[in-house]
Design a protein around this motif. Structure first.
Motif, PDB file in Angstrom:
ATOM      1  N   THR A 212      30.909-105.706   7.238  1.00 35.16           N
ATOM      2  CA  THR A 212      31.221-105.291   5.870  1.00 35.16           C
ATOM      3  C   THR A 212      31.018-106.374   4.821  1.00 35.16           C
ATOM      4  OG1 THR A 212      33.508-105.816   6.323  1.00 35.16           O
ATOM      5  CG2 THR A 212      32.863-103.506   6.555  1.00 35.16           C
TER       6      THR A 212
ATOM      7  N   THR B 143      30.218-107.885  -0.757  1.00 35.79           N
ATOM      8  CA  THR B 143      31.671-108.070  -0.766  1.00 35.79           C
ATOM      9  C   THR B 143      32.050-109.321  -1.543  1.00 35.79           C
ATOM     10  OG1 THR B 143      32.048-106.829   1.249  1.00 35.79           O
ATOM     11  CG2 THR B 143      33.651-108.557   0.738  1.00 35.79           C
TER      12      THR B 143
ATOM     13  N   LEU C  33      31.587-108.580  -5.299  1.00 32.13           N
ATOM     14  CA  LEU C  33      32.648-107.752  -5.868  1.00 32.13           C
ATOM     15  C   LEU C  33      33.926-108.566  -6.003  1.00 32.13           C
ATOM     16  CD1 LEU C  33      32.033-104.412  -3.951  1.00 32.13           C
ATOM     17  CD2 LEU C  33      31.623-104.871  -6.365  1.00 32.13           C
ATOM     18  N   SER C  34      34.209-109.332  -4.969  1.00 33.99           N
ATOM     19  CA  SER C  34      35.398-110.170  -4.989  1.00 33.99           C
ATOM     20  C   SER C  34      35.360-111.115  -6.185  1.00 33.99           C
ATOM     21  CB  SER C  34      35.453-110.941  -3.672  1.00 33.99           C
ATOM     22  OG  SER C  34      36.526-111.819  -3.643  1.00 33.99           O
TER      23      SER C  34
ATOM     24  N   LEU D 139      38.791-100.878  -3.204  1.00 33.64           N
ATOM     25  CA  LEU D 139      37.722-101.088  -2.225  1.00 33.64           C
ATOM     26  C   LEU D 139      37.313-102.556  -2.149  1.00 33.64           C
ATOM     27  CD1 LEU D 139      35.773 -99.912  -0.224  1.00 33.64           C
ATOM     28  CD2 LEU D 139      34.216 -99.376  -2.083  1.00 33.64           C
ATOM     29  N   THR D 140      37.237-103.210  -3.302  1.00 32.43           N
ATOM     30  CA  THR D 140      36.848-104.618  -3.305  1.00 32.43           C
ATOM     31  C   THR D 140      37.862-105.470  -2.548  1.00 32.43           C
ATOM     32  OG1 THR D 140      35.546-104.461  -5.308  1.00 32.43           O
ATOM     33  CG2 THR D 140      36.496-106.619  -4.823  1.00 32.43           C
TER      34      THR D 140
ATOM     35  N   LEU E 136      37.386-104.796   1.226  1.00 34.12           N
ATOM     36  CA  LEU E 136      36.217-105.470   1.793  1.00 34.12           C
ATOM     37  C   LEU E 136      36.474-106.964   1.910  1.00 34.12           C
ATOM     38  CD1 LEU E 136      33.373-103.582  -0.099  1.00 34.12           C
ATOM     39  CD2 LEU E 136      33.959-103.405   2.320  1.00 34.12           C
TER      40      LEU E 136
ATOM     41  N   ASN F  51      35.992-109.610  -9.553  1.00 34.67           N
ATOM     42  CA  ASN F  51      37.376-109.212  -9.751  1.00 34.67           C
ATOM     43  C   ASN F  51      38.323-110.395  -9.695  1.00 34.67           C
ATOM     44  OD1 ASN F  51      37.697-106.091  -9.776  1.00 34.67           O
ATOM     45  ND2 ASN F  51      36.014-106.538  -8.373  1.00 34.67           N
TER      46      ASN F  51
ATOM     47  N   PHE G 286      38.251 -91.514   0.665  1.00 34.44           N
ATOM     48  CA  PHE G 286      37.187 -91.215  -0.300  1.00 34.44           C
ATOM     49  C   PHE G 286      36.970 -89.715  -0.467  1.00 34.44           C
ATOM     50  CE2 PHE G 286      35.555 -95.562   1.035  1.00 34.44           C
ATOM     51  CZ  PHE G 286      36.099 -96.169  -0.081  1.00 34.44           C
TER      52      PHE G 286
ATOM     53  N   ASN H 252      33.281-108.699 -15.011  1.00 33.87           N
ATOM     54  CA  ASN H 252      33.623-107.336 -14.573  1.00 33.87           C
ATOM     55  C   ASN H 252      33.381-106.306 -15.688  1.00 33.87           C
ATOM     56  OD1 ASN H 252      34.573-105.264 -12.989  1.00 33.87           O
ATOM     57  ND2 ASN H 252      36.673-106.019 -12.826  1.00 33.87           N
TER      58      ASN H 252
ATOM     59  N   SER I 102      36.745-103.134  -9.226  1.00 28.95           N
ATOM     60  CA  SER I 102      37.767-103.175  -8.165  1.00 28.95           C
ATOM     61  C   SER I 102      37.676-101.882  -7.366  1.00 28.95           C
ATOM     62  CB  SER I 102      39.164-103.342  -8.749  1.00 28.95           C
ATOM     63  OG  SER I 102      39.646-102.125  -9.232  1.00 28.95           O
TER      64      SER I 102
END
Lengths: 248, 248, 248, 248, 248, 248, 248, 248
Positions: free
Chosen positions: H208, H214, H217-218, F213-214, F217, H221, D210, B231, F209
């Motif tokens: 999504t 997604t 990103l997950s 939003l992460t 989703l 994080n 947003f 990250n 993060s």
């Protein structure tokens, strides 16, 4: 404005009527062919090349614009983003004057001129997949009177390959950096030369390359000075601009 | 599962009652202190370091977790993302055992161990602004028993600076590449070493650097093999993982 | 590579020992001052200006780099993205040589040179709010030896204001287009000149201007040829590149 | 072009010299006050209101533009996006003519005219938080000669509240729909009237709102015909456009 | 945990060996068929329906999972996201038990049960194009034992159409709101009922509908209480959840 | 519609005049207090709690709405997103009836009712930082008559901590999953229970993060059935919906 | 509400029974044909045109809606987003009344009316590729009773082409600006006229044009007053709204 | 650098001429075959495997690179992202040495070596659909000399399935976590092992899931330490890196 003065003087001197002057002051330097307004620049009348964006035009429309340009004294035309099928049809109609470059999706009408720019435009690619975009830049630059050299497949993950061309890089008048994926080529090139680097992000890659967006962002954030960026896959734009700079 | 077998055998042999066995099978390897469940890993009982994410915890909460860990035999604790103010208050309460590293926003409780990893973790930054994140990686790796070296400010726009450290780069067991802006450092490092490169994008930059997103995307699309990414600004994560790899 | 040849010949001729040659072949053209590696380009030794990215450096670090550059014969330094507070402290330490431009957040060390570029760099802004970024481009270009002119507040919604400067626009060697909001200025300028247009999106606007992203995207999609783009608010980059092109 | 004809005729008739004609043909309809080019529209000379975007201008700059406009016969000026502090300073300098509307962050110079539009501009908000943007639209429309009515806090989650105003909605000449969050108000209003609905997304909301983007997207995708959208929080734009339509 | 106690007691009492106990404690409640691990929930053994995500499975794989489930006593299986071609092949293999619903891209194996939920699941769509997703929700809910009613094409731009069904809406136990474009249906429904509304954004629309993203964002920002959201086009998820709530 | 029938019958029978009937048919079930339209639901008159969104309202506005509700027989009001400062001022004015919950940024007017829901609403958080959002959900659910239990800090990276609460999880009527970062908690919970899981993404985390939003989703893409999602940090929405489901 | 009064009076006077009144008060102004609820507006009964969104409807569904409309007295229907194949099938069924416009993907049923709007709707495109969207706007406006004129291919990179149409632009009642790429046309047009400009971003372009998003953002941030925006490629919406304004 | 010393010594000793030395110092460790620069690493000459990115290369180009590598002593080549059609053509040309793995879209030239890594690389997938990416990782790791094991379809929504493999997970040297949708697998695995977890987001999912974004990103994080991430669907990258770590 000298034109305006001249017209005004002719009016004053009675050599030209008010109505004719009015017409001449209003004369539109373009020709309206319905679906398009074709620019009739002075430069065109002097033999410079004109450009047609072929993407969404039919072969008929392309030929129509070419013929309007020719009718106005423009002998050399570059047609961008024209696919093979359209090119075939256009070629049939426009004859031997027409040449198609499938990899670059470009076509030319008229001869390539002798290079008369200052030095050399150097086009460098990160990988093999970037070559079509590089070719678009090269042909564009050559068609506008520039000497062009190329180095392909010298991405930054094999930095020794790139460095072995340091001399060529330092000698160029302008460098066009064509790269997809992480687009780091522009930064490294920017550090190796003190001449302008035009960065062309390509849509090469997958996943988070996002069709060239990552390369674009990377190039915009280059830590090297002297780097500017054009749209994704815009080989034409880079070649054209490189030629402009080479003709400063 | 040998534990389960052992418990079952003791039950069979009547050495342990059903109820006691039930308790032991259910024993939760963590302690519940209300706002948090503190893990009591075996590793902790053996002197390994534990980590607290300090960001949204109050100094009281941080100290509470530290004390729970100590009470369970854990002598060494790393606290991440703790700002100077919190650190001051925590330091007051935890005493001389507590050390704060303001640049890295890290604090440690207990001694740094002797390095016992395989080789060296090398932390490299693109610019001066990336140093705080690099420091976070370095201290984390050192606190988990790794020898660490660093090279700062060797971004790819001055590739000769980076190349002059080729030896150091090739000798490291793991390389941590810390860079913001276009994040190209990871790719070049990945090409220079055949060891894992952990890329840490930083939020250094402005405009389209988008707080580190551009560097992140660039690193994910590295054309070099052996590069993986953590990250944005996650110096801790990179240092921790580098240490893991160095202890393979 | 002539340098390498020369060293090799001296080795062959016994004038230089293997070890000395080794050192000279490896000599790093930068100085390591801990937090930074300061480039010592030949150009610097010849009086050209060097640039420091001031954003995340402390005044001490900035002064340290300036002094290292001066110690290596570089008399003129440009410091970008330096705020008033840092500038005051740096100015105190660096003395009368130091000049600060608050609007552009730039500082210079040493004299502005006589312009020796080919023609004029023209900086144009869409609105009043874009002026600080324009000023950054102007001072950068002037500090690198260019004649600079400016036109402010000629956004495309009042096209007659822009057109009244057609002559100036057509005479410039390079045009820098500075605009926020919809960033259309670059396209119109690109159509008015046949010289390179460097577009600088600014973070001026609100809502969906997204801190300059809309202007950036707009400029990248310019339907005019000869337009390239730099990062949002990157006045320095545009001024530097414009100067480069003006010195072709 | 009648002007051009008139000038040409005067030249022909010897009543005007070539040089004077040249000047008149070139006369720029704006005044250059350094940081800004102030438009001197004919409309201004006829008492219509002019608009200044106050966001990034200093109070001095704002006053300077106001005074230039007044000096050219413009008695009524609307200043948008001006905060309380700037307004106070500007008010001190511009005197009793100046009025400030803190909620809408608007200031006016000169009188509000009698409404002379066709009908009524109706401004509707989804919630209480949208009122400041609504107020910006209302004052703008009133200052440009429109009768304005408002209905606040009639979001679609309480559809009966909105429906109880059906008559008012159906009677308006133009409807301005101001809403944040999911922005559904525009669609429902679009279904209730057969007059244009101008949708203004607001930055009201949190998380995935947003900053107004969700409301904007929602409004752009309205399943009702006759809905168009302006920038987030652009109450001025909506009020101005509504006034335009009301004066068709 | 009673199971564990029982096993332990049997061990203590010598009725079960340690090894057998170990096996039973470890017994995996799923069957491994290579490419998939098929869950063998208790519920399955009691006749409840199980679900297979068909998207990326081959017909062979789907049949394989169905047969494994049947072999473990599961008589009713729902297969989601299965296209017509796969369905045909699967149907051939699975026989008369298999039924395909092309619009919803669902298939069922086994009988639809008698509805035994509390009340009615009401599925409402904004437009005609949303019907396939609505059908997916309806069949899923019915197959899990719910009475289902539907209202189609009652988007908010024609609010009177929606309101004419107020009674039905207020009587439902759960409402599933299926809408694309601006997705405002969920908010209006949420205001009309005091029962849970499950919002399903659909990918209906073009341009800035972004494949359902706008509807999704709109629904997440609903100003009505009691609205929650599932993935774009996830009719199955909504129908399943609605059934769960209806069986509280 | 029985009301309408009744009114019509009274008109027919002459017991009610046309005008009175007209008024009654049109009676708006809300009170207009200028900046807001306060809903006067029947439920309110029966002692149910009403909700005020406090974010952008002044303390005066909040009190005004509370007083209007009270004047219409509503004894219990929940005020969301109200900060400490506003709460203090509102509390001064509204007296002992008013209670503030700083962590959850909620205030209540009136008593918490006895729980009368079906079972228990269980609120689970991934980390310590998610607790404020969890508290908002808990208080909301309790204020609407639900028994509530909580488990904090049982994120999926320490799966044994979560699993040790399997019984509690399986016994709950509804589960609220509150998590930031990768938001995986919702999926694991969804797999452990066959009851609805309401997922609340939180803005906990940094870098990618993206303010929640992460997590959002991730939750929308949950591979578990029965999971639905509310807006980022929307503890109120989750608590309210959980209460609704618990009162099915 | 006069209708309601009238019904009430008839009930009072015994001329109408309670049940009949009930039916009339509840009468839904739409017809339910299963997959769709067809609005039967008063306007329809008076000969105005109705619109069908053809995108996801089958030819059968389209014809079904047309026939329902005709059965309710609506003689003129516009069908949007209908492709050639569907159009052929629909045409076969609906007969000579049906006309298809392939470029605009529109079909009409019934005659085009005589223009009865105030003035002229002017449709302007940036390039040749924008013509299909322009055609959609033109036909829509004409079918709703407006005189329409068009200017194609006058993008801002050749500003003289656009300016040569200044007169036409200034004479129009409403201007529809259709442009892709950087979408700057709307701003320049907004500066040339003091009438409303409806901006239609098109999906023309490549790379960072992002399917029209860049043009959309650009248009939303127009520095000209009086510009509002509709969805990408929404020629219908713009033509419809332009017609509305032209009929103020 | 010993090479350089050796060359210098030979020059000094007259054994090698200046020109030859020059050539040797400049010798490029790659071969230029026009469209590509093929790296000739020392490792290659020692029998290690080399990798070709097949995506945008023609079968001819792929064979050309393979043959160049073979001509330089490289016996084992891995070709990634090569589709079945290209593979067939390449296979025809390259003969029996060539093996194609259609699911993984990989081809190999030469033998798989005996595993000589430290332990086992464990590849785990969330679902059945992730298997192709997992296969790419497995074959890559095996071809680079690693023992590989796999567990498929153990997504976190059925946590018991995953936990039943705890032993295997804890014994692996490196874990590759392959998952689409919410990508939570990486976090849970990271909590179960104290070895590095390489997370590979896959483009499995819909709506999504945004083609894997997604999951990416997950994974970035992840609240577990020791997790790093590669590009979406980059099974090759994960397998290669896992192999590197397994060979520490």
């Amino acid at each position: 404005m000298t034109d305006t003065r001249k017209i005004l003087e002719e009016v004053r001197d009675g050599r030209v009527s008010v109505d004719e002057a009015l017409v001449r002051l209003k004369t539109k330097p373009f020709e309206d062919i319905g679906f398009a307004k074709v620019d009739i620049h002075r430069s065109i009348r002097q033999g410079a090349a004109e450009v047609i964006y072929g993407e969404s035009k039919t072969p008929e429309q392309i030929c129509s614009v070419v013929e309007t340009l020719k009718g106005n004294g423009c002998d050399r035309v570059l047609i961008t983003r024209i696919d093979a099928e359209k090119a075939e049809e256009a070629g049939r109609r426009l004859g031997t004057d027409f040449e198609y470059f499938p990899e670059a999706r470009l076509a030319t009408v008229g001869e390539f001129p002798e290079p008369d720019g200052k030095g050399t435009v150097l086009v460098v690619t990160g990988g093999t997949s970037d070559i079509p975009v590089a070719r678009e830049a090269e042909i564009t630059a050559r068609f506008h009177g520039n000497r062009v050299e190329s180095i392909y497949d010298v991405g930054v993950a094999g930095i020794h390959r790139l460095l072995s061309y340091s001399d060529k890089i330092m000698e160029a008048t302008v460098v066009v950096a064509v790269a997809g994926m992480e687009g780091a080529l522009a930064s490294v090139l920017g550090g190796l030369t003190d001449r302008p680097v035009i960065a062309v992000p390509t849509s090469v890659g997958y996943g988070t390359s996002f069709g060239g967006l990552t390369a674009l962002l990377s190039m915009l954030n280059s830590c090297a000075s002297g780097v500017s960026v054009v749209n994704i896959d815009n080989g034409f734009g880079a070649g054209y601009l490189a030629g402009m700079i080479n003709h400063t």
